[in-house]
Design an enzyme around this catalytic site. Structure first.
Site, PDB file in Angstrom:
ATOM      1  N   LYS A   9       1.146  23.160  -1.910  1.00  0.00           N
ATOM      2  CA  LYS A   9       1.402  22.913  -0.176  1.00  0.00           C
ATOM      3  C   LYS A   9       0.452  23.064   0.691  1.00  0.00           C
ATOM      4  O   LYS A   9      -1.107  22.920  -0.611  1.00  0.00           O
ATOM      5  CB  LYS A   9       2.272  24.014  -0.158  1.00  0.00           C
ATOM      6  CG  LYS A   9       3.255  24.349  -0.371  1.00  0.00           C
ATOM      7  CD  LYS A   9       4.028  25.327   0.557  1.00  0.00           C
ATOM      8  CE  LYS A   9       5.670  25.466  -0.792  1.00  0.00           C
ATOM      9  NZ  LYS A   9       6.161  26.427   0.389  1.00  0.00           N
ATOM     10  N   TYR A  49      13.650  21.360   4.297  1.00  0.00           N
ATOM     11  CA  TYR A  49      13.836  22.467   3.992  1.00  0.00           C
ATOM     12  C   TYR A  49      15.371  22.420   5.242  1.00  0.00           C
ATOM     13  O   TYR A  49      15.478  23.829   5.465  1.00  0.00           O
ATOM     14  CB  TYR A  49      12.800  23.161   4.907  1.00  0.00           C
ATOM     15  CG  TYR A  49      11.647  23.522   3.809  1.00  0.00           C
ATOM     16  CD1 TYR A  49      12.072  24.196   2.734  1.00  0.00           C
ATOM     17  CD2 TYR A  49      10.793  22.996   4.617  1.00  0.00           C
ATOM     18  CE1 TYR A  49      10.963  24.281   2.247  1.00  0.00           C
ATOM     19  CE2 TYR A  49       9.135  23.348   3.378  1.00  0.00           C
ATOM     20  CZ  TYR A  49       9.637  24.092   2.432  1.00  0.00           C
ATOM     21  OH  TYR A  49       8.844  24.716   1.300  1.00  0.00           O
ATOM     22  N   PHE A  57      11.722  31.434  10.433  1.00  0.00           N
ATOM     23  CA  PHE A  57      10.875  31.360  10.126  1.00  0.00           C
ATOM     24  C   PHE A  57      10.512  29.873  10.207  1.00  0.00           C
ATOM     25  O   PHE A  57       9.369  28.487   9.648  1.00  0.00           O
ATOM     26  CB  PHE A  57      10.565  31.155   8.561  1.00  0.00           C
ATOM     27  CG  PHE A  57      11.221  30.967   7.485  1.00  0.00           C
ATOM     28  CD1 PHE A  57      11.220  30.272   7.197  1.00  0.00           C
ATOM     29  CD2 PHE A  57      12.224  32.081   7.493  1.00  0.00           C
ATOM     30  CE1 PHE A  57      11.942  29.802   6.180  1.00  0.00           C
ATOM     31  CE2 PHE A  57      13.029  32.277   6.108  1.00  0.00           C
ATOM     32  CZ  PHE A  57      12.647  31.024   5.523  1.00  0.00           C
ATOM     33  N   THR A  91       8.995  34.032  -4.254  1.00  0.00           N
ATOM     34  CA  THR A  91       8.372  33.804  -2.338  1.00  0.00           C
ATOM     35  C   THR A  91       7.586  34.424  -1.930  1.00  0.00           C
ATOM     36  O   THR A  91       6.933  33.838  -1.385  1.00  0.00           O
ATOM     37  CB  THR A  91      10.083  33.726  -1.725  1.00  0.00           C
ATOM     38  OG1 THR A  91      10.997  32.726  -2.617  1.00  0.00           O
ATOM     39  CG2 THR A  91       9.629  32.700  -0.213  1.00  0.00           C
ATOM     40  N   ARG A 102       1.767  32.153  -6.960  1.00  0.00           N
ATOM     41  CA  ARG A 102       1.761  33.172  -6.119  1.00  0.00           C
ATOM     42  C   ARG A 102       0.836  33.896  -7.035  1.00  0.00           C
ATOM     43  O   ARG A 102       0.304  35.202  -5.882  1.00  0.00           O
ATOM     44  CB  ARG A 102       3.384  32.899  -5.523  1.00  0.00           C
ATOM     45  CG  ARG A 102       4.117  31.579  -4.825  1.00  0.00           C
ATOM     46  CD  ARG A 102       5.104  31.369  -4.769  1.00  0.00           C
ATOM     47  NE  ARG A 102       5.842  30.620  -4.204  1.00  0.00           N
ATOM     48  CZ  ARG A 102       7.015  30.253  -4.148  1.00  0.00           C
ATOM     49  NH1 ARG A 102       7.742  30.500  -4.286  1.00  0.00           N
ATOM     50  NH2 ARG A 102       7.520  28.744  -3.325  1.00  0.00           N
ATOM     51  N   ASN A 112       2.473  29.821   0.930  1.00  0.00           N
ATOM     52  CA  ASN A 112       2.782  30.860  -0.987  1.00  0.00           C
ATOM     53  C   ASN A 112       2.286  29.634  -1.716  1.00  0.00           C
ATOM     54  O   ASN A 112       2.819  29.904  -2.791  1.00  0.00           O
ATOM     55  CB  ASN A 112       3.879  31.116  -0.793  1.00  0.00           C
ATOM     56  CG  ASN A 112       5.248  30.231  -0.544  1.00  0.00           C
ATOM     57  OD1 ASN A 112       4.662  29.070  -0.119  1.00  0.00           O
ATOM     58  ND2 ASN A 112       6.353  30.866  -0.786  1.00  0.00           N
ATOM     59  N   HIS A 115       5.241  24.462  -3.759  1.00  0.00           N
ATOM     60  CA  HIS A 115       6.980  24.397  -3.799  1.00  0.00           C
ATOM     61  C   HIS A 115       7.595  23.904  -5.208  1.00  0.00           C
ATOM     62  O   HIS A 115       6.800  22.939  -5.549  1.00  0.00           O
ATOM     63  CB  HIS A 115       7.400  23.386  -2.411  1.00  0.00           C
ATOM     64  CG  HIS A 115       9.280  23.264  -3.050  1.00  0.00           C
ATOM     65  ND1 HIS A 115      10.070  23.778  -2.443  1.00  0.00           N
ATOM     66  CD2 HIS A 115       9.605  22.217  -3.482  1.00  0.00           C
ATOM     67  CE1 HIS A 115      11.032  23.502  -2.420  1.00  0.00           C
ATOM     68  NE2 HIS A 115      10.839  22.309  -4.361  1.00  0.00           N
ATOM     69  N   GLU A 126      16.061  16.569  -4.368  1.00  0.00           N
ATOM     70  CA  GLU A 126      14.247  16.351  -3.004  1.00  0.00           C
ATOM     71  C   GLU A 126      13.828  15.170  -3.868  1.00  0.00           C
ATOM     72  O   GLU A 126      12.994  14.764  -3.296  1.00  0.00           O
ATOM     73  CB  GLU A 126      13.432  17.932  -3.982  1.00  0.00           C
ATOM     74  CG  GLU A 126      14.753  18.700  -3.132  1.00  0.00           C
ATOM     75  CD  GLU A 126      14.215  19.882  -3.403  1.00  0.00           C
ATOM     76  OE1 GLU A 126      13.914  21.053  -3.003  1.00  0.00           O
ATOM     77  OE2 GLU A 126      13.131  20.540  -4.449  1.00  0.00           O
TER      78      GLU A 126
HETATM   79  P1  IDP Z   1      11.383  29.339  -2.487  1.00  0.00           P
HETATM   80  O1  IDP Z   1       9.773  27.945  -1.763  1.00  0.00           O
HETATM   81  O2  IDP Z   1      10.574  30.291  -3.984  1.00  0.00           O
HETATM   82  O3  IDP Z   1      12.139  28.491  -3.325  1.00  0.00           O
HETATM   83  P2  IDP Z   1      12.284  29.540   0.235  1.00  0.00           P
HETATM   84  O4  IDP Z   1      13.211  31.059   0.337  1.00  0.00           O
HETATM   85  O5  IDP Z   1      13.070  28.316  -0.535  1.00  0.00           O
HETATM   86  O6  IDP Z   1      11.457  30.117  -0.711  1.00  0.00           O
HETATM   87  O7  IDP Z   1      11.251  29.190   1.460  1.00  0.00           O
HETATM   88  C1  IDP Z   1      11.041  27.847   1.452  1.00  0.00           C
HETATM   89  C2  IDP Z   1       9.919  28.304   2.323  1.00  0.00           C
HETATM   90  O8  IDP Z   1      10.352  29.347   3.124  1.00  0.00           O
HETATM   91  C3  IDP Z   1       9.039  29.339   1.245  1.00  0.00           C
HETATM   92  O9  IDP Z   1       8.490  28.692   0.691  1.00  0.00           O
HETATM   93  C4  IDP Z   1       8.302  29.711   2.442  1.00  0.00           C
HETATM   94  O10 IDP Z   1       7.245  28.778   2.495  1.00  0.00           O
HETATM   95  C5  IDP Z   1       9.243  29.755   3.798  1.00  0.00           C
HETATM   96  N1  IDP Z   1       9.429  31.102   3.797  1.00  0.00           N
HETATM   97  C6  IDP Z   1      10.639  32.022   3.725  1.00  0.00           C
HETATM   98  N2  IDP Z   1      10.497  33.395   4.037  1.00  0.00           N
HETATM   99  C7  IDP Z   1       9.737  33.258   4.830  1.00  0.00           C
HETATM  100  C8  IDP Z   1       9.649  34.355   5.719  1.00  0.00           C
HETATM  101  O11 IDP Z   1      10.720  35.523   5.974  1.00  0.00           O
HETATM  102  N3  IDP Z   1       8.220  34.050   6.614  1.00  0.00           N
HETATM  103  C9  IDP Z   1       8.093  33.118   6.309  1.00  0.00           C
HETATM  104  N4  IDP Z   1       7.620  31.423   5.872  1.00  0.00           N
HETATM  105  C10 IDP Z   1       8.648  31.897   4.564  1.00  0.00           C
HETATM  106 MG    MG Z   2      13.290  27.516  -2.308  1.00  0.00          MG
END
Ligand code: IDP
Ligand code: MG
Length: 148
Positions: A9, A49, A57, A91, A102, A112, A115, A126
């Site tokens: 990212k 996404y 978010f 995450t 992470r 974070n 992806h 994807e």
């Molecule tokens: P993942 O990347 O571990 O699969 P997901 O739940 O699919 O996590 O969320 C996608 C992305 O959205 C996360 O990697 C993070 O960058 C962002 N994200 C998820 N939850 C939050 C939040 O509560 N606040 C801000 N960003 C979030």
């Molecule tokens: Mg995800």
């Protein structure tokens, strides 16, 4: 053999962590079969996404992921999806274990670093968003006989 889409990212590129992150995945034994740097268009970000549309978010996530260039990579290997998810950690980097990408390099859920696809089915979808078939390479590595 299973494939997963990994995004290094914008925060990881800005912090000059791309090499270290790619290196960890490569040293594990995973094979790079496609790679490119790009700045994601808003439309691509919204599609990638889509499952998070409507969440609080979502807009910040799309802004962040489109703000600067990132590196998209297809890694291939047995069980690649699960292995990469394990190596990425939870995450929220604050909750991710040490030893994960992470957990070792991040603090904030909005920054974070990586992806990784969450299932083989989503990986296929994807990968199609980012790469055409002729950008993905099918090749052998001698060292795979020592990994498998
Ligand atoms: P993942 O990347 O571990 O699969 P997901 O739940 O699919 O996590 O969320 C996608 C992305 O959205 C996360 O990697 C993070 O960058 C962002 N994200 C998820 N939850 C939050 C939040 O509560 N606040 C801000 N960003 C979030
Ligand atoms: Mg995800």
């Amino acid at each position: 053999m299973e494939r997963s889409l990994v995004l290094i990212k914008p925060d990881a590129v800005q912090r000059a962590l791309a090499g270290q992150i790619i290196s960890r995945l490569e040293r594990k034994g995973l094979k790079i079969v496609a790679m490119k740097m790009l700045r994601m268009e808003k439309n691509l970000a919204r599609r990638h996404y889509a499952i998070h549309k409507g969440k609080a978010f979502f807009d910040d996530l799309v802004s962040f992921i489109t703000s600067n260039p990132l590196i998209a990579i297809v890694f291939q290997g047995e069980n690649a999806v699960q292995i990469i998810r394990q190596m990425m950690g939870e995450t929220d980097p604050a909750k991710a274990s040490s030893g994960t990408i992470r957990g070792d390099f991040g603090i904030d859920v909005g920054h974070n670093l990586v992806h990784g696809s969450d299932s083989p089915e989503n990986a296929c979808k994807e990968i199609d968003l980012f790469f055409s078939a002729d950008e993905i390479f099918d090749y052998d590595r001698e060292l795979d006989t020592w990994i498998y």
